[in-house]
Design a protein around this motif. Structure first.
Motif, PDB file in Angstrom:
ATOM      1  N   ARG A  91     -27.880  -2.710  -8.639  1.00  0.00           N
ATOM      2  CA  ARG A  91     -29.215  -2.124  -8.656  1.00  0.00           C
ATOM      3  C   ARG A  91     -29.203  -0.676  -8.181  1.00  0.00           C
ATOM      4  O   ARG A  91     -29.895   0.179  -8.736  1.00  0.00           O
ATOM      5  CB  ARG A  91     -30.146  -2.947  -7.775  1.00  0.00           C
ATOM      6  N   ASN A  92     -28.412  -0.373  -7.144  1.00  0.00           N
ATOM      7  CA  ASN A  92     -28.447   0.958  -6.532  1.00  0.00           C
ATOM      8  C   ASN A  92     -27.154   1.749  -6.649  1.00  0.00           C
ATOM      9  O   ASN A  92     -27.126   2.925  -6.292  1.00  0.00           O
ATOM     10  CB  ASN A  92     -28.818   0.833  -5.050  1.00  0.00           C
ATOM     11  N   ALA A  93     -26.089   1.116  -7.111  1.00  0.00           N
ATOM     12  CA  ALA A  93     -24.804   1.810  -7.190  1.00  0.00           C
ATOM     13  C   ALA A  93     -23.952   1.228  -8.302  1.00  0.00           C
ATOM     14  O   ALA A  93     -24.098   0.057  -8.672  1.00  0.00           O
ATOM     15  CB  ALA A  93     -24.059   1.720  -5.856  1.00  0.00           C
ATOM     16  N   GLY A  94     -23.061   2.063  -8.818  1.00  0.00           N
ATOM     17  CA  GLY A  94     -22.142   1.625  -9.857  1.00  0.00           C
ATOM     18  C   GLY A  94     -20.758   2.174  -9.607  1.00  0.00           C
ATOM     19  O   GLY A  94     -20.591   3.317  -9.150  1.00  0.00           O
ATOM     20  N   ALA A 112     -14.837   6.295  -9.429  1.00  0.00           N
ATOM     21  CA  ALA A 112     -16.024   7.028  -9.005  1.00  0.00           C
ATOM     22  C   ALA A 112     -17.097   6.053  -8.560  1.00  0.00           C
ATOM     23  O   ALA A 112     -17.179   4.914  -9.044  1.00  0.00           O
ATOM     24  CB  ALA A 112     -16.555   7.905 -10.136  1.00  0.00           C
ATOM     25  N   LEU A 113     -17.927   6.519  -7.637  1.00  0.00           N
ATOM     26  CA  LEU A 113     -19.101   5.784  -7.181  1.00  0.00           C
ATOM     27  C   LEU A 113     -20.329   6.616  -7.517  1.00  0.00           C
ATOM     28  O   LEU A 113     -20.452   7.762  -7.078  1.00  0.00           O
ATOM     29  CB  LEU A 113     -19.034   5.549  -5.672  1.00  0.00           C
ATOM     30  N   ALA A 114     -21.213   6.040  -8.313  1.00  0.00           N
ATOM     31  CA  ALA A 114     -22.473   6.696  -8.666  1.00  0.00           C
ATOM     32  C   ALA A 114     -23.623   5.917  -8.056  1.00  0.00           C
ATOM     33  O   ALA A 114     -23.586   4.675  -8.001  1.00  0.00           O
ATOM     34  CB  ALA A 114     -22.633   6.781 -10.180  1.00  0.00           C
ATOM     35  N   GLN A 115     -24.633   6.635  -7.588  1.00  0.00           N
ATOM     36  CA  GLN A 115     -25.757   5.998  -6.910  1.00  0.00           C
ATOM     37  C   GLN A 115     -27.079   6.332  -7.597  1.00  0.00           C
ATOM     38  O   GLN A 115     -27.220   7.383  -8.235  1.00  0.00           O
ATOM     39  CB  GLN A 115     -25.829   6.460  -5.449  1.00  0.00           C
TER      40      GLN A 115
END
Length: 273
Positions: A91-94, A112-115
């Motif tokens: 829901r909040n991060a990928g 990578a971490l995307a928010q």
């Protein structure tokens, strides 16, 4: 977009030209200082960052909180292929991964971490806040030049640099970076790509060894960002620490015109040439 003085040389219009989805032709603007046939790692890392950003945006994730590049081989100045995969999206991060390939070989792997961005009202008084600013603003910083500038068209033509503190290639220093040319022909670079192009230079600008006598190449780069950067200028306040067994670490505090935005680290392999 400002452009570099060519010193009588023909300078390409952009670092890369898209030839097909996920495929890019590299220009001489990507050339690094270690080998004239190899790219500086900043532009290809930024190129992969661009592709990951697009994948994350399709899930409504607009902030690139972390980007890690594992550099397996030197990146040749030639045709590159980028493949991105969504490993897990909540829901909040990928979490995303990517591969960079050239000539049928895997050149680099990325995670990578995307928010998801969400407005948040913070208390007026927080320990350690307001966050620090760069030592000097870019408009108050004099021009700075890489020691390898002018030998060949390359990374030194791709970016404009200004000295905010210290001296380049003489230990700890702070340097502003701004791209003079597009990353990909026909489009404006993203804010995160601007960070990635600069962040891989921490080990160079804060070098404590003569680059003509020693190699201090990084095999990775990790960038952590607490918010989306703003503007064209990115500052690296960098320092290099060397071990006695051929290892080293370059660390950079990252700033934009509004202040501190994150950190970058690089693991170094140090050898005599």
């Amino acid at each position: 977009m400002t452009h570099a003085p060519s010193h009588g040389r023909a300078v390409p219009a952009a670092a890369y030209t898209a030839s097909a989805p996920g495929r890019f032709a590299s220009s001489e603007l990507t050339r690094g200082p270690w080998d004239p046939a190899h790219q500086h790692a900043g532009p290809p890392i930024a190129l992969v960052c661009r592709e990951i950003e697009a994948a994350a945006a399709s899930h409504g994730l607009g902030h690139m909180a972390r980007l890690t590049a594992n550099l397996l081989r030197p990146v040749p100045i030639g045709e590159l292929t980028v493949e991105v995969k969504a490993d897990y999206v909540g829901r909040n991060a990928g979490h995303f991964s990517a591969q960079l390939s050239a000539g049928g070989k895997e050149i680099a792997r990325f995670t990578a971490l995307a928010q998801r961005e969400s407005p948040l009202e913070l208390p007026d008084t927080l320990p350690g806040h307001p966050l620090p600013m760069a030592p000097r603003a870019p408009e108050d910083s004099p021009p700075a030049h890489f020691p390898f500038a002018g030998k060949n068209v390359g990374y030194a033509d791709f970016v404009e640099t200004r000295l905010a503190q210290g001296a380049m290639w003489q230990g700890p220093c702070a340097v502003w970076f701004r791209m003079r040319h597009p990353l990909v022909a026909g489009e404006a670079p993203s804010l995160y790509a601007r960070v990635a192009v600069a962040a891989d230079s921490g080990n160079g600008i804060s070098a404590v060894l003569d680059y003509e006598r020693f190699l201090f190449v990084n095999s990775d780069l990790t960038v952590n960002l607490l918010r989306k950067p703003v503007g064209e200028w990115i500052c690296l306040e960098a320092r290099t620490a060397l071990g006695s067994d051929g290892g080293g670490l370059a660390e950079s505090a990252l700033y934009d015109a509004r202040g501190f935005i994150g950190r970058a680290t690089q693991s170094l392999a140090v050898r005599k040439r």
